[in-house]
Design an enzyme around this catalytic site. Structure first.
Site, PDB file in Angstrom:
ATOM      1  N   ASP A  60       0.873  -1.160   0.000  1.00  0.00           N
ATOM      2  CA  ASP A  60       0.000   0.000   0.000  1.00  0.00           C
ATOM      3  C   ASP A  60       0.923   1.227   0.000  1.00  0.00           C
ATOM      4  O   ASP A  60       2.113   1.130   0.326  1.00  0.00           O
ATOM      5  CB  ASP A  60      -0.931  -0.007   1.217  1.00  0.00           C
ATOM      6  CG  ASP A  60      -2.195   0.823   0.971  1.00  0.00           C
ATOM      7  OD1 ASP A  60      -2.193   1.673   0.044  1.00  0.00           O
ATOM      8  OD2 ASP A  60      -3.181   0.637   1.702  1.00  0.00           O
ATOM      9  N   TRP A  61       0.368   2.372  -0.365  1.00  0.00           N
ATOM     10  CA  TRP A  61       1.194   3.565  -0.627  1.00  0.00           C
ATOM     11  C   TRP A  61       1.894   4.068   0.640  1.00  0.00           C
ATOM     12  O   TRP A  61       1.263   4.632   1.537  1.00  0.00           O
ATOM     13  CB  TRP A  61       0.317   4.641  -1.257  1.00  0.00           C
ATOM     14  CG  TRP A  61       0.253   4.573  -2.755  1.00  0.00           C
ATOM     15  CD1 TRP A  61       0.425   5.638  -3.601  1.00  0.00           C
ATOM     16  CD2 TRP A  61       0.046   3.444  -3.606  1.00  0.00           C
ATOM     17  NE1 TRP A  61       0.343   5.209  -4.915  1.00  0.00           N
ATOM     18  CE2 TRP A  61       0.111   3.879  -4.944  1.00  0.00           C
ATOM     19  CE3 TRP A  61      -0.152   2.077  -3.373  1.00  0.00           C
ATOM     20  CZ2 TRP A  61      -0.033   3.019  -6.035  1.00  0.00           C
ATOM     21  CZ3 TRP A  61      -0.296   1.216  -4.459  1.00  0.00           C
ATOM     22  CH2 TRP A  61      -0.239   1.693  -5.757  1.00  0.00           C
TER      23      TRP A  61
END
Ligand SMILES: *[C@@H]1O[C@H](CO)[C@@H](O)[C@H](O)[C@H]1NC(C)=O
Ligand SMILES: *[C@@H]1O[C@H](CO)[C@@H](O)[C@H](O)[C@H]1NC(C)=O
Ligand SMILES: *[C@@H]1O[C@H](CO)[C@@H](O)[C@H](O)[C@H]1NC(C)=O
Ligand SMILES: *[C@@H]1O[C@H](CO)[C@@H](O)[C@H](O)[C@H]1NC(C)=O
Ligand SMILES: *[C@@H]1O[C@H](CO)[C@@H](O)[C@H](O)[C@H]1NC(C)=O
Ligand SMILES: *[C@@H]1O[C@H](CO)[C@@H](O)[C@H](O)[C@H]1NC(C)=O
Ligand SMILES: *[C@@H]1O[C@H](CO)[C@@H](O)[C@H](O)[C@H]1NC(C)=O
Ligand SMILES: *[C@@H]1O[C@H](CO)[C@@H](O)[C@H](O)[C@H]1NC(C)=O
Ligand SMILES: *[C@@H]1O[C@H](CO)[C@@H](O)[C@H](O)[C@H]1NC(C)=O
Ligand SMILES: *[C@@H]1O[C@H](CO)[C@@H](O)[C@H](O)[C@H]1NC(C)=O
Ligand SMILES: *[C@@H]1O[C@H](CO)[C@@H](O)[C@H](O)[C@H]1NC(C)=O
Ligand SMILES: *[C@@H]1O[C@H](CO)[C@@H](O)[C@H](O)[C@H]1NC(C)=O
Length: 802
Positions: free
Chosen positions: A295-296
């Site tokens: 995930d970012w």
């Protein structure tokens, strides 16, 4: 044979079991002298033992050429051998936030003629992009209980991503609704593992058949927004597999190309470097052949994450989401290989997995380059404003309509028939005064028609048909006198308008979103903000009071709820003047059209609740952890297997509306339940495992058909309609399972007077429990029972099964 054909063929069969071919070569028959080995119920994680940790699992398994992945993986391996170490590092490292048109970008690699990748949110459609559809979110399609609609939504989403040149759809989201207030619940498919699993399966097939890579997320047990980067989800292995891992397994069975480890910890190990869950569960046990993508900003180490099984880092920099080119990977990964900390073969496997995914969905065959710029959608140089919406308003409208659950319909108030006077009350009935998409990612004041929640999962509406517009059209046709009052707090005017009408429709909402955005619940009257997760599960803008004010004066008050999840209704649901309630979830752009179609009977409602609506908040088994001073707050899943309806059943708590509930304008009669063992291994299938632990991966026989369930449903009312028969399973008493678990469902069309025969097949897996001592899926000794019903508490037919 290409995957695309196989996917379609397999899915058309509608048989989960047929996904995995039989391959018994590695499983010689070793008859078990004691086939009915006792299953020791799992020791639930009680939150009072030692601080849980995740066991190490190394090395990271290489991908394999099994099944559909044979050709893509072989091709990828050939490329990888031709790539320099720098090229490998480039392929696995995002280019840095903002360095590219998409929310995540992989740079091109000219040496292998690879054009790079564009990764884009997801999961409701294309985020922040114009001339794209704002689809009904995950929770809404879950409410249809229709596999076909789940699939068609995936197909339409896939086409839009492909049309914009986006390689990767960052969805579906399959984090179950564990705590009803959790902010991102609306992006997913509700509170049941099987409902989520099927929706994930259909979505992945739909998207990937359009040659777009899907990314199932957020792996694993990423269940709330408070402490989204610091909280540890602690759960036992049986709960992990039977509840939270199940939808990921189904996505893998559909051939999902990537899996996204989330921001959270599990058992105090960051998900981006949790080797037990990445190397062992995903890559060994579930034989996942594609790639994992962080995930970012969820990556927190270079070497540790590489060894633990992370394959791609996004957006590439060490944090999300600044244009910071400092990376744990990139040149650091090259160095880590050079100095011997990470084996070259590990980086080659990362690259193989990424390229294999690209070939798996044939993106090497003339796939468009991105023609939009998410970072600046007004930049004329980089935006072609390609219209990818096609006729996707049709499928969106069908889903938003089919999802509406009719929860109350006293004295057959609905459908409406040319009412003389109608009033629409509440801001949700009309447009937001300041404009469409006024707040980026929907993070703002909660007024106007609610189409979805907020955060990275939101999309922009190209248009938004409100109830006000749709019902005006009917009023014109029917010569109904219409009036409205859109201020949620002007009770005097609401009463005045309601008094004048013979039908008063009150529109109320409840919102939530992703934790980087905070939204106040109502006007300056109440400044307490919701940090992604809802503070409470009551209506926003004082909706309860608005309903009560209207119902006090109008004896035909219809309540329409647009909500991200359950809302307490006790203050008004039994009010004698509240004659009907429509549970309309989050409609995307087709808000008013869907509500009007159901109100006026153009569509016979068939939506079912994908979660339980309780009478009081404390009836739910799990809560968001809102407060903690700990640097790493511990979120203990002490409810184990008992989430949502499983808990209400086990603890005998009466809900307001149960999971799977929804009324129709017609009636259905169930009969002729037939349950038959059809598997090759009879009733005692444990012997297939032999005396030893299973070899790597789950054996294919586990997914073969074991039981066929057939029954008939007759439409005995006077309107054509869909029914949603649900198949539940009751495990033997000492299995440690909840009283009943959902195993199959689908929506069937039955014209009035007609009878339809429904068939479902359950696999050995469907009948198994995860035995911690055996580290295997096993049968539970004793009598099973098949329950068929119109909801989780409206069981119409039963049949026991040894
Ligand atoms: C969760 O479990 C841990 C470990 O047993 C315990 O230390 C902690 O107090 C529990 N946390 C909560 C919020 O119950
Ligand atoms: C998490 O901790 C629980 C309790 O100690 C344990 O049963 C389980 O196997 C652990 N799971 C993972 C993935 O680490
Ligand atoms: C992965 O494959 C490479 C190349 O065949 C091999 O050297 C390496 O040992 C394999 N890794 C594992 C964990 O099997
Ligand atoms: C880039 O990331 C590093 C490491 O996290 C941090 O120290 C630095 O402040 C960041 N720079 C910018 C401009 O954000
Ligand atoms: C390598 O990582 C360190 C932090 O671990 C960071 O300071 C450095 O800038 C990184 N190098 C590159 C090229 O990103
Ligand atoms: C190897 O390089 C990596 C990345 O720069 C660094 O984190 C690690 O500490 C180095 N290991 C050794 C043993 O030098
Ligand atoms: C429903 O009908 C019954 C009798 O037919 C009546 O007593 C009752 O008031 C009606 N309720 C509503 C909400 O109209
Ligand atoms: C409702 O209408 C009636 C008749 O027109 C009127 O007498 C009454 O005062 C009105 N009530 C309210 C609250 O406006
Ligand atoms: C509509 O409601 C407003 C506000 O109460 C009222 O002033 C107006 O007369 C109503 N319109 C009609 C056509 O009844
Ligand atoms: C609901 O949440 C709001 C903040 O959004 C808070 O002000 C209010 O007190 C809460 N209501 C209840 C009943 O907890
Ligand atoms: C229901 O509505 C009527 C007006 O039609 C009103 O007189 C009555 O008091 C209302 N009932 C309740 C319980 O508020
Ligand atoms: C509801 O109110 C209307 C008008 O005020 C009246 O004609 C009707 O009989 C009432 N219906 C019931 C069920 O009370």
């Amino acid at each position: 044979m290409r995957c695309i054909t196989v996917c379609v063929a397999v899915a058309a069969l509608g048989v989960r079991a047929s996904l995995v071919r039989r391959d018994d070569a590695h499983h010689p028959e070793t008859p078990d002298t004691a086939p009915n080995l006792p299953i020791i119920p799992s020791v639930p994680f009680l939150g009072n033992d030692a601080m849980p940790s995740s066991p190490p699992s190394y090395p990271s398994p290489n991908t394999t050429t099994n099944g559909w992945w044979e050709h893509p993986v072989k091709r990828a391996r050939k490329d990888v051998h031709a790539m320099s170490l720098d090229d490998l590092a480039t392929l696995v490292t995002g280019s840095g936030y903002g360095n590219g048109p998409c929310v995540g970008n992989i740079r091109p690699i000219p040496s292998i003629d690879f054009p790079g990748l564009c990764l884009q949110d997801g999961p409701t459609g294309l985020r922040g992009v114009d001339y794209a559809t704002a689809f009904p979110p995950g929770i809404t399609v879950a409410g249809t209980f229709s596999k076909e609609l789940m699939r068609r939504r995936g197909t339409a989403i896939g086409r839009e991503f492909r049309g914009k040149g986006a390689n990767v759809y960052l969805g579906p989201m399959v984090n179950l609704m564990r705590a009803p207030a959790a902010g991102r619940n609306w992006e997913g498919f509700g509170a049941d593992p099987y409902l989520n699993g099927e929706a994930a399966f259909q979505t992945v097939l739909g998207v990937q058949n359009e040659r777009v890579q899907a990314t199932v997320k957020h792996y694993l047990a990423n269940q709330q927004e408070h402490f989204r980067n610091t909280g540890s989800s602690n759960l036992d292995e049986r709960t992990e597999r039977e509840v939270y891992l199940h939808p990921f397994m189904r996505a893998i069975q559909a051939g999902v190309v990537s899996v996204m480890p989330g921001y959270n910890f599990v058992n105090n190990s960051w998900m981006t470097q949790n080797s037990a869950l990445l190397n062992d569960r995903l890559k060994r046990e579930l034989k996942f052949q594609g790639y994992t993508v962080s995930d970012w900003g969820a990556q927190h180490s270079g070497v540790a994450s590489a060894l633990a099984g992370l394959d791609m880092t996004m957006p590439g920099g060490t944090s999300c989401c600044d244009t910071n080119l400092t990376s744990f990977w990139g040149a650091n990964l090259t160095q880590a290989v050079t100095n011997g900390s990470v084996p070259l073969s590990r980086v080659q496997d990362m690259a193989t997995r990424i390229l294999a995914g690209y070939y798996f969905v044939r993106q090497d065959e003339g796939y468009l380059k991105p023609n939009f710029n998410f970072m600046d959608i007004d930049d004329p140089a980089t935006n072609e404003h390609v219209d990818v919406m096609a006729d996707h308003d049709v499928i969106s409208r069908e889903i938003s309509t089919a999802a509406i659950a009719l929860l109350k319909n006293a004295n057959a108030t609905l459908p409406l028939h040319k009412p003389k006077k109608i009033a629409l009350i509440g801001s949700d009935a009309g447009p937001f005064a300041l404009g469409l998409n006024y707040y980026p990612d929907n993070i703002g004041w909660p007024y106007g028609a609610l189409s979805m929640g907020w955060g990275s999962g939101a999309t922009m509406n190209s248009y938004l048909v409100t109830a006000y517009e749709a019902i005006q059209q009917r009023a014109r046709r029917d010569h109904t006198a219409i009036n409205w009052s859109f201020d949620d707090f002007d009770y005097v005017n609401a009463r005045k308008v309601a008094n004048y009408s013979d039908v008063a429709a009150v529109f109320v909402t409840s919102l939530s979103g992703e934790g980087y955005g905070t939204v106040p619940n109502s006007k300056p009257v109440d400044k307490a903000a919701n940090m992604g997760d809802r503070n409470n599960i009551t209506l926003w803008n004082g909706g309860e009071k608005l309903i009560q004010e209207v119902a006090a004066i109008n004896n035909n008050t219809i309540v329409v709820v647009h909500a991200v999840g359950p809302v307490l209704m006790e203050e008004w649901i039994e009010h004698p003047n509240v004659t009907a309630v429509l549970w309309a979830h989050l409609p995307g752009s087709e808000s008013g059209t869907a509500v009007a179609d159901v109100l006026y009977g153009d569509y016979n409602p068939s939506g079912r609740l994908p979660y339980t609506i309780a009478k009081q908040r404390r009836d739910y088994p799990a809560e968001v952890l809102y407060n903690s001073d700990a640097p790493q707050p511990q979120i203990n899943f002490t409810e184990g297997l008992l989430i949502d309806h499983r808990h209400f059943d086990a603890k005998d708590i009466e809900p307001r509306f149960e999971f799977g509930f929804g009324l129709s304008y017609t009636r259905f009669n169930y009969s002729a339940l037939d349950v038959e063992f059809i598997g090759d291994y009879g009733h005692n299938w444990n012997h297939k495992w032999g005396h030893h632990k299973a070899p790597d991966g789950l054996p294919s026989w586990l997914f073969e058909p074991a039981v066929r369930v057939s029954f008939t449903v007759r439409n005995t009312g006077d309107m054509d309609g869909h029914e949603v028969p649900q198949v539940y399973l009751r495990f033997p008493n000492d299995s440690g399972e909840p009283p009943k678990v959902l195993r199959e469902f689908d929506r069937v069309w039955i014209p009035r007077g007609d009878t339809v025969h429904v068939h479902h097949t359950l696999s050995y897996y469907d009948l198994s429990v995860w035995s911690i001592p055996h580290q295997q899926w096993r049968r539970s000794p004793g009598t099973y029972e098949i329950l068929v019903g119109a909801s989780s508490r409206d069981i119409r037919l039963r049949h026991s099964l040894l």
